[in-house]
Design an enzyme around this catalytic site. Structure first.
Site, PDB file in Angstrom:
ATOM      1  N   HIS A 177       7.910  36.735 -36.624  1.00 21.32           N
ATOM      2  CA  HIS A 177       7.998  38.056 -36.009  1.00 21.32           C
ATOM      3  C   HIS A 177       9.201  38.824 -36.515  1.00 21.32           C
ATOM      4  O   HIS A 177       9.139  40.033 -36.746  1.00 21.32           O
ATOM      5  CB  HIS A 177       8.086  37.908 -34.483  1.00 21.32           C
ATOM      6  CG  HIS A 177       8.135  39.220 -33.756  1.00 21.32           C
ATOM      7  ND1 HIS A 177       9.286  39.966 -33.622  1.00 21.32           N
ATOM      8  CD2 HIS A 177       7.169  39.944 -33.148  1.00 21.32           C
ATOM      9  CE1 HIS A 177       9.029  41.067 -32.947  1.00 21.32           C
ATOM     10  NE2 HIS A 177       7.758  41.086 -32.650  1.00 21.32           N
ATOM     11  N   CYS A 178      10.311  38.133 -36.738  1.00 19.70           N
ATOM     12  CA  CYS A 178      11.585  38.827 -36.939  1.00 19.70           C
ATOM     13  C   CYS A 178      11.682  39.598 -38.248  1.00 19.70           C
ATOM     14  O   CYS A 178      11.825  40.817 -38.256  1.00 19.70           O
ATOM     15  CB  CYS A 178      12.736  37.823 -36.843  1.00 19.70           C
ATOM     16  SG  CYS A 178      12.957  37.121 -35.197  1.00 19.70           S
ATOM     17  N   ILE A 179      11.609  38.910 -39.383  1.00 21.49           N
ATOM     18  CA  ILE A 179      11.928  39.556 -40.653  1.00 21.49           C
ATOM     19  C   ILE A 179      10.880  40.568 -41.095  1.00 21.49           C
ATOM     20  O   ILE A 179      11.214  41.699 -41.446  1.00 21.49           O
ATOM     21  CB  ILE A 179      12.183  38.503 -41.745  1.00 21.49           C
ATOM     22  CG1 ILE A 179      13.341  37.592 -41.319  1.00 21.49           C
ATOM     23  CG2 ILE A 179      12.526  39.174 -43.064  1.00 21.49           C
ATOM     24  CD1 ILE A 179      13.600  36.456 -42.281  1.00 21.49           C
TER      25      ILE A 179
END
Length: 422
Positions: free
Chosen positions: A259-261
């Site tokens: 999800h983050c990068i």
């Protein structure tokens, strides 16, 4: 007992937070809309890689309880919101789950309750979207209720850093809100870092992930021309890493996932364009490069097969490790999806092995696959084996020795006649 906590959302962020808080002395209700999840949790069965069944059962003894009844919010001294914020079609975050959680809190919240949003989003969400719904009953923020933002810092599969020993950033809508939130987290987090306000706390999360996104894009771009110039980029990075100051190593790969990068920096880019009317060009370029990384892997596959006088069409291609990160089962935004789609579209006979993913349907590829039982045997019959994730269960030298040809997208193998780096 320290107090009563309700954690909305029992996923990879919410469940670990709930269990650590129960360990810290809180009575914790893990609120989730999925009835099967609630039932499984109360039976001691975890659905999260980082939470074992034994750990969950200890949490149940410590005061954790899963619930599907939003009325438990009325019992809470603190409410944490840990719901998903996927990427919406227009490029910003889909805040539907945040709005629903905030509205539900507003229906049941009692005076002096602290409500904290942990879901990653753009700066301004806490004040503009979350707080108005939480305080819709006429409660004054900073006096009647307290509202803050604290970015989640859960790293799935990280055995060194967890909830307790990862510093927690907190920013409230008022100074009183920040103080309340800091006091809450100190019960089960070693280091709590107060931000100037909620927007600064929201921004800090996006800085962290944008930094990684841009630097991964840098080395993924350098990889292409390094290959053309016959330079071992991984070795060059290892050498650069010996500098004790002013450098942090990032290494290329088949693409970014989770999800983050690949997702979070887009929130900031969308916010800048929507509010200010101009582009955050660094993020847009990084997104372009990292999105193209799996397609570059496909090009290298075609190149390697051509060198062996083999067409991609009809070639047996084995993918090793299809999760977005090693040693977890999380498939979100995995670069294996666009890679498989491209190879299948070219007519390749694609198979895979992943000890964490028994069944896999590559996104928009139109096939359903089952993990092969023996990766060594599968590598011995495949025309090309592609290492995407180096799970700890893989014996890489043995796999490389059995494979007819291997493409190592992680740069962890020695180049020889059968193994090529990306």
């Amino acid at each position: 007992m320290t107090g009563t906590l309700v954690v909305i959302g029992q996923g990879y962020v919410g469940l670990p937070m709930a269990l650590r808080a129960a360990e810290g002395g809180f009575k914790v209700y893990g609120l989730d809309t999925n009835a099967k999840t609630v039932e499984a949790l109360n039976s001691g069965l975890s659905h999260i890689d980082d939470v074992s069944d034994d750990e969950l059962r200890r949490g149940l003894k410590n005061g954790f309880e899963a619930s599907g009844d939003p009325a438990v919010i009325g019992l809470a001294d603190v409410v944490l919101v840990c719901v998903p914020t996927p990427l919406a079609e227009e490029g910003g975050p889909d805040l539907e789950a945040v709005r629903m959680a905030a509205g539900t809190i507003g229906d049941y919240i009692t005076p002096k309750t602290l409500a904290i949003l942990e879901s990653t989003t753009y700066p301004g969400t806490t004040e503009e979207v979350f707080a108005p719904l939480v305080s819709k009953g006429g409660l004054t923020v900073g006096e009647d209720i307290f509202i803050a933002f604290s970015p989640e810092r859960i790293d799935p599969g990280n055995e060194k850093y967890g909830v307790r020993n990862t510093p927690k950033v907190v920013g409230g809508m008022t100074e009183a809100c920040t103080i309340q939130a800091v006091q809450f987290y100190t019960h089960f987090v070693d280091t709590v870092v107060p931000a100037k306000g909620a927007k600064e706390a929201e921004m800090s999360k996006l800085i962290e992930n944008t930094f990684r996104h841009v630097n991964i894009a840098l080395v993924n771009e350098m990889l292409r021309f390094s290959h053309e110039l016959d330079i071992d980029l991984w070795n060059a990075i290892d050498c650069a890493e010996t500098k004790p100051f002013g450098f942090m190593a990032f290494r290329p790969g088949p693409g970014v996932g989770g999800h983050c990068i690949p997702v979070d920096p887009s929130y900031l880019s969308h916010r800048v364009k929507a509010r200010l009317g101009y582009s955050f060009r660094m993020v847009e370029l990084a997104e372009e490069i990292n999105t193209a990384a799996p397609l570059y892997v496909a090009d290298r596959v075609r190149e390697l097969l051509n060198e062996r006088e083999r067409s991609v069409k009809g070639a047996k291609i084995l993918l090793l490790g299809v999760t977005y990160k090693a040693n977890i089962s999380d498939m979100r935004e995995s670069p294996a999806d666009p890679l498989a789609k491209r190879l299948i579209g070219w007519g390749a006979d694609v198979s895979y092995h992943d000890p964490h993913v028994p069944q896999w349907q590559p996104h928009r590829a139109g096939v359903s696959l089952t993990s092969v039982e023996d990766p060594d045997q599968a590598a011995s019959v495949a025309d090309l084996t592609i290492l995407l994730q180096l799970h700890s269960t893989y014996n890489l030298p043995a796999l490389a020795s059995r494979a007819k040809c291997m493409l190592d997208t992680r740069g962890v193998s020695q180049n020889d006649g059968r193994v090529a780096k990306l």
